[in-house]
Design a protein around this motif. Structure first.
Motif, PDB file in Angstrom:
ATOM      1  N   ALA A   1      30.493  42.311  33.593  1.00  0.00           N
ATOM      2  CA  ALA A   1      30.530  42.491  35.036  1.00  0.00           C
ATOM      3  C   ALA A   1      29.678  43.666  35.472  1.00  0.00           C
ATOM      4  O   ALA A   1      29.306  44.517  34.664  1.00  0.00           O
ATOM      5  CB  ALA A   1      31.969  42.694  35.497  1.00  0.00           C
ATOM      6  N   TRP A   2      29.393  43.673  36.753  1.00  0.00           N
ATOM      7  CA  TRP A   2      28.725  44.798  37.395  1.00  0.00           C
ATOM      8  C   TRP A   2      29.686  45.408  38.418  1.00  0.00           C
ATOM      9  O   TRP A   2      30.318  44.686  39.197  1.00  0.00           O
ATOM     10  CB  TRP A   2      27.445  44.349  38.103  1.00  0.00           C
ATOM     11  CG  TRP A   2      26.349  43.991  37.164  1.00  0.00           C
ATOM     12  CD1 TRP A   2      26.059  42.754  36.666  1.00  0.00           C
ATOM     13  CD2 TRP A   2      25.385  44.886  36.591  1.00  0.00           C
ATOM     14  NE1 TRP A   2      24.974  42.819  35.829  1.00  0.00           N
ATOM     15  CE2 TRP A   2      24.536  44.124  35.768  1.00  0.00           C
ATOM     16  CE3 TRP A   2      25.149  46.258  36.705  1.00  0.00           C
ATOM     17  CZ2 TRP A   2      23.470  44.681  35.057  1.00  0.00           C
ATOM     18  CZ3 TRP A   2      24.098  46.804  36.006  1.00  0.00           C
ATOM     19  CH2 TRP A   2      23.265  46.025  35.193  1.00  0.00           C
TER      20      TRP A   2
ATOM     21  N   PHE B   1      34.167  46.411  42.222  1.00  0.00           N
ATOM     22  CA  PHE B   1      33.633  45.250  41.520  1.00  0.00           C
ATOM     23  C   PHE B   1      32.542  44.611  42.368  1.00  0.00           C
ATOM     24  O   PHE B   1      32.694  44.470  43.589  1.00  0.00           O
ATOM     25  CB  PHE B   1      34.758  44.257  41.272  1.00  0.00           C
ATOM     26  CG  PHE B   1      34.308  42.909  40.787  1.00  0.00           C
ATOM     27  CD1 PHE B   1      34.219  41.841  41.666  1.00  0.00           C
ATOM     28  CD2 PHE B   1      33.983  42.718  39.463  1.00  0.00           C
ATOM     29  CE1 PHE B   1      33.815  40.595  41.223  1.00  0.00           C
ATOM     30  CE2 PHE B   1      33.578  41.472  39.003  1.00  0.00           C
ATOM     31  CZ  PHE B   1      33.493  40.411  39.881  1.00  0.00           C
ATOM     32  N   VAL B   2      31.446  44.207  41.727  1.00  0.00           N
ATOM     33  CA  VAL B   2      30.356  43.542  42.421  1.00  0.00           C
ATOM     34  C   VAL B   2      30.230  42.080  41.980  1.00  0.00           C
ATOM     35  O   VAL B   2      30.229  41.171  42.796  1.00  0.00           O
ATOM     36  CB  VAL B   2      29.016  44.270  42.178  1.00  0.00           C
ATOM     37  CG1 VAL B   2      27.861  43.509  42.847  1.00  0.00           C
ATOM     38  CG2 VAL B   2      29.080  45.693  42.676  1.00  0.00           C
ATOM     39  N   ALA B   3      30.132  41.872  40.681  1.00  0.00           N
ATOM     40  CA  ALA B   3      29.945  40.514  40.161  1.00  0.00           C
ATOM     41  C   ALA B   3      30.376  40.470  38.711  1.00  0.00           C
ATOM     42  O   ALA B   3      30.289  41.472  38.001  1.00  0.00           O
ATOM     43  CB  ALA B   3      28.492  40.088  40.281  1.00  0.00           C
TER      44      ALA B   3
ATOM     45  N   TYR C   1      31.708  35.351  39.530  1.00  0.00           N
ATOM     46  CA  TYR C   1      32.580  35.868  40.581  1.00  0.00           C
ATOM     47  C   TYR C   1      31.831  36.984  41.314  1.00  0.00           C
ATOM     48  O   TYR C   1      31.104  37.762  40.692  1.00  0.00           O
ATOM     49  CB  TYR C   1      33.878  36.406  39.970  1.00  0.00           C
ATOM     50  CG  TYR C   1      34.596  35.379  39.141  1.00  0.00           C
ATOM     51  CD1 TYR C   1      34.263  35.178  37.803  1.00  0.00           C
ATOM     52  CD2 TYR C   1      35.611  34.596  39.695  1.00  0.00           C
ATOM     53  CE1 TYR C   1      34.905  34.221  37.038  1.00  0.00           C
ATOM     54  CE2 TYR C   1      36.260  33.633  38.934  1.00  0.00           C
ATOM     55  CZ  TYR C   1      35.901  33.449  37.610  1.00  0.00           C
ATOM     56  OH  TYR C   1      36.528  32.500  36.860  1.00  0.00           O
ATOM     57  N   TYR C   2      32.059  37.066  42.621  1.00  0.00           N
ATOM     58  CA  TYR C   2      31.362  38.059  43.440  1.00  0.00           C
ATOM     59  C   TYR C   2      32.301  38.658  44.482  1.00  0.00           C
ATOM     60  O   TYR C   2      33.201  37.988  44.986  1.00  0.00           O
ATOM     61  CB  TYR C   2      30.179  37.416  44.174  1.00  0.00           C
ATOM     62  CG  TYR C   2      29.150  36.813  43.274  1.00  0.00           C
ATOM     63  CD1 TYR C   2      29.214  35.467  42.921  1.00  0.00           C
ATOM     64  CD2 TYR C   2      28.110  37.579  42.773  1.00  0.00           C
ATOM     65  CE1 TYR C   2      28.270  34.902  42.081  1.00  0.00           C
ATOM     66  CE2 TYR C   2      27.158  37.022  41.926  1.00  0.00           C
ATOM     67  CZ  TYR C   2      27.252  35.684  41.593  1.00  0.00           C
ATOM     68  OH  TYR C   2      26.316  35.134  40.754  1.00  0.00           O
TER      69      TYR C   2
ATOM     70  N   TYR D   1      25.110  51.675  39.919  1.00  0.00           N
ATOM     71  CA  TYR D   1      25.581  50.390  39.421  1.00  0.00           C
ATOM     72  C   TYR D   1      25.882  50.501  37.927  1.00  0.00           C
ATOM     73  O   TYR D   1      25.053  50.975  37.156  1.00  0.00           O
ATOM     74  CB  TYR D   1      24.532  49.302  39.671  1.00  0.00           C
ATOM     75  CG  TYR D   1      24.499  48.857  41.114  1.00  0.00           C
ATOM     76  CD1 TYR D   1      24.010  49.699  42.110  1.00  0.00           C
ATOM     77  CD2 TYR D   1      24.985  47.606  41.496  1.00  0.00           C
ATOM     78  CE1 TYR D   1      24.004  49.309  43.437  1.00  0.00           C
ATOM     79  CE2 TYR D   1      24.978  47.204  42.818  1.00  0.00           C
ATOM     80  CZ  TYR D   1      24.491  48.061  43.793  1.00  0.00           C
ATOM     81  OH  TYR D   1      24.488  47.673  45.110  1.00  0.00           O
ATOM     82  N   TYR D   2      27.068  50.030  37.566  1.00  0.00           N
ATOM     83  CA  TYR D   2      27.530  50.107  36.189  1.00  0.00           C
ATOM     84  C   TYR D   2      27.727  48.710  35.616  1.00  0.00           C
ATOM     85  O   TYR D   2      28.264  47.827  36.283  1.00  0.00           O
ATOM     86  CB  TYR D   2      28.865  50.838  36.105  1.00  0.00           C
ATOM     87  CG  TYR D   2      28.819  52.280  36.559  1.00  0.00           C
ATOM     88  CD1 TYR D   2      29.068  52.627  37.883  1.00  0.00           C
ATOM     89  CD2 TYR D   2      28.536  53.296  35.649  1.00  0.00           C
ATOM     90  CE1 TYR D   2      29.030  53.942  38.298  1.00  0.00           C
ATOM     91  CE2 TYR D   2      28.498  54.625  36.055  1.00  0.00           C
ATOM     92  CZ  TYR D   2      28.742  54.939  37.379  1.00  0.00           C
ATOM     93  OH  TYR D   2      28.704  56.242  37.790  1.00  0.00           O
TER      94      TYR D   2
END
Length: 122
Positions: free
Chosen positions: A35-36, A47-49, A59-60, A94-95
């Motif tokens: 995930a990002w 949570f981004v994606a 998932y977004y 962004y991680y």
């Protein structure tokens, strides 16, 4: 020891596109999900994606739906985040995260990268 490394951050104007990549030591298929997440100044990490290993489901977060796409490149053993129509509010670190111990969006995730800065100017 698993290491996760992000790349691809940068500074660009609103409306532009950027592609982030995440590489992990070992096969990405050893992780149940990747995930990002992102963290803007003064805000909590969100949570981004995410992408599930078993079926490739993605998932977004609502704010990026239709603009961001998460994908995995089996040959390169990487997971990418294609970001289009970028907005100033997308500015954040962004991680990349690997191997969820819970849900795709909430985790917690076992492995994290150091982050890559994305800055969008208006």
């Amino acid at each position: 020891q698993v290491t996760v490394v992000e790349s691809g951050g940068g500074l660009l104007q609103a409306g532009g596109s950027l592609r982030l990549s995440c590489a992990a030591s070992g096969s990405i298929f050893s992780f149940n999900a990747m995930a990002w997440f992102r963290q803007a100044p003064g805000k909590e990490r969100e949570f981004v994606a995410g992408i599930r290993k078993s079926d490739g489901s993605t998932y977004y977060v609502d704010s990026v739906k239709g603009r961001f796409t998460i994908s995995r490149d089996n040959a390169k053993n990487t997971v990418s985040l294609q970001m289009n129509s970028l907005k100033p509010e997308d500015t954040a670190v962004y991680y990349c995260a690997a191997n969820s111990l819970g849900t795709i969006s909430a985790g917690p995730y076992k492995y994290w990268g150091q982050g890559t800065q994305v800055t969008i100017s208006s």
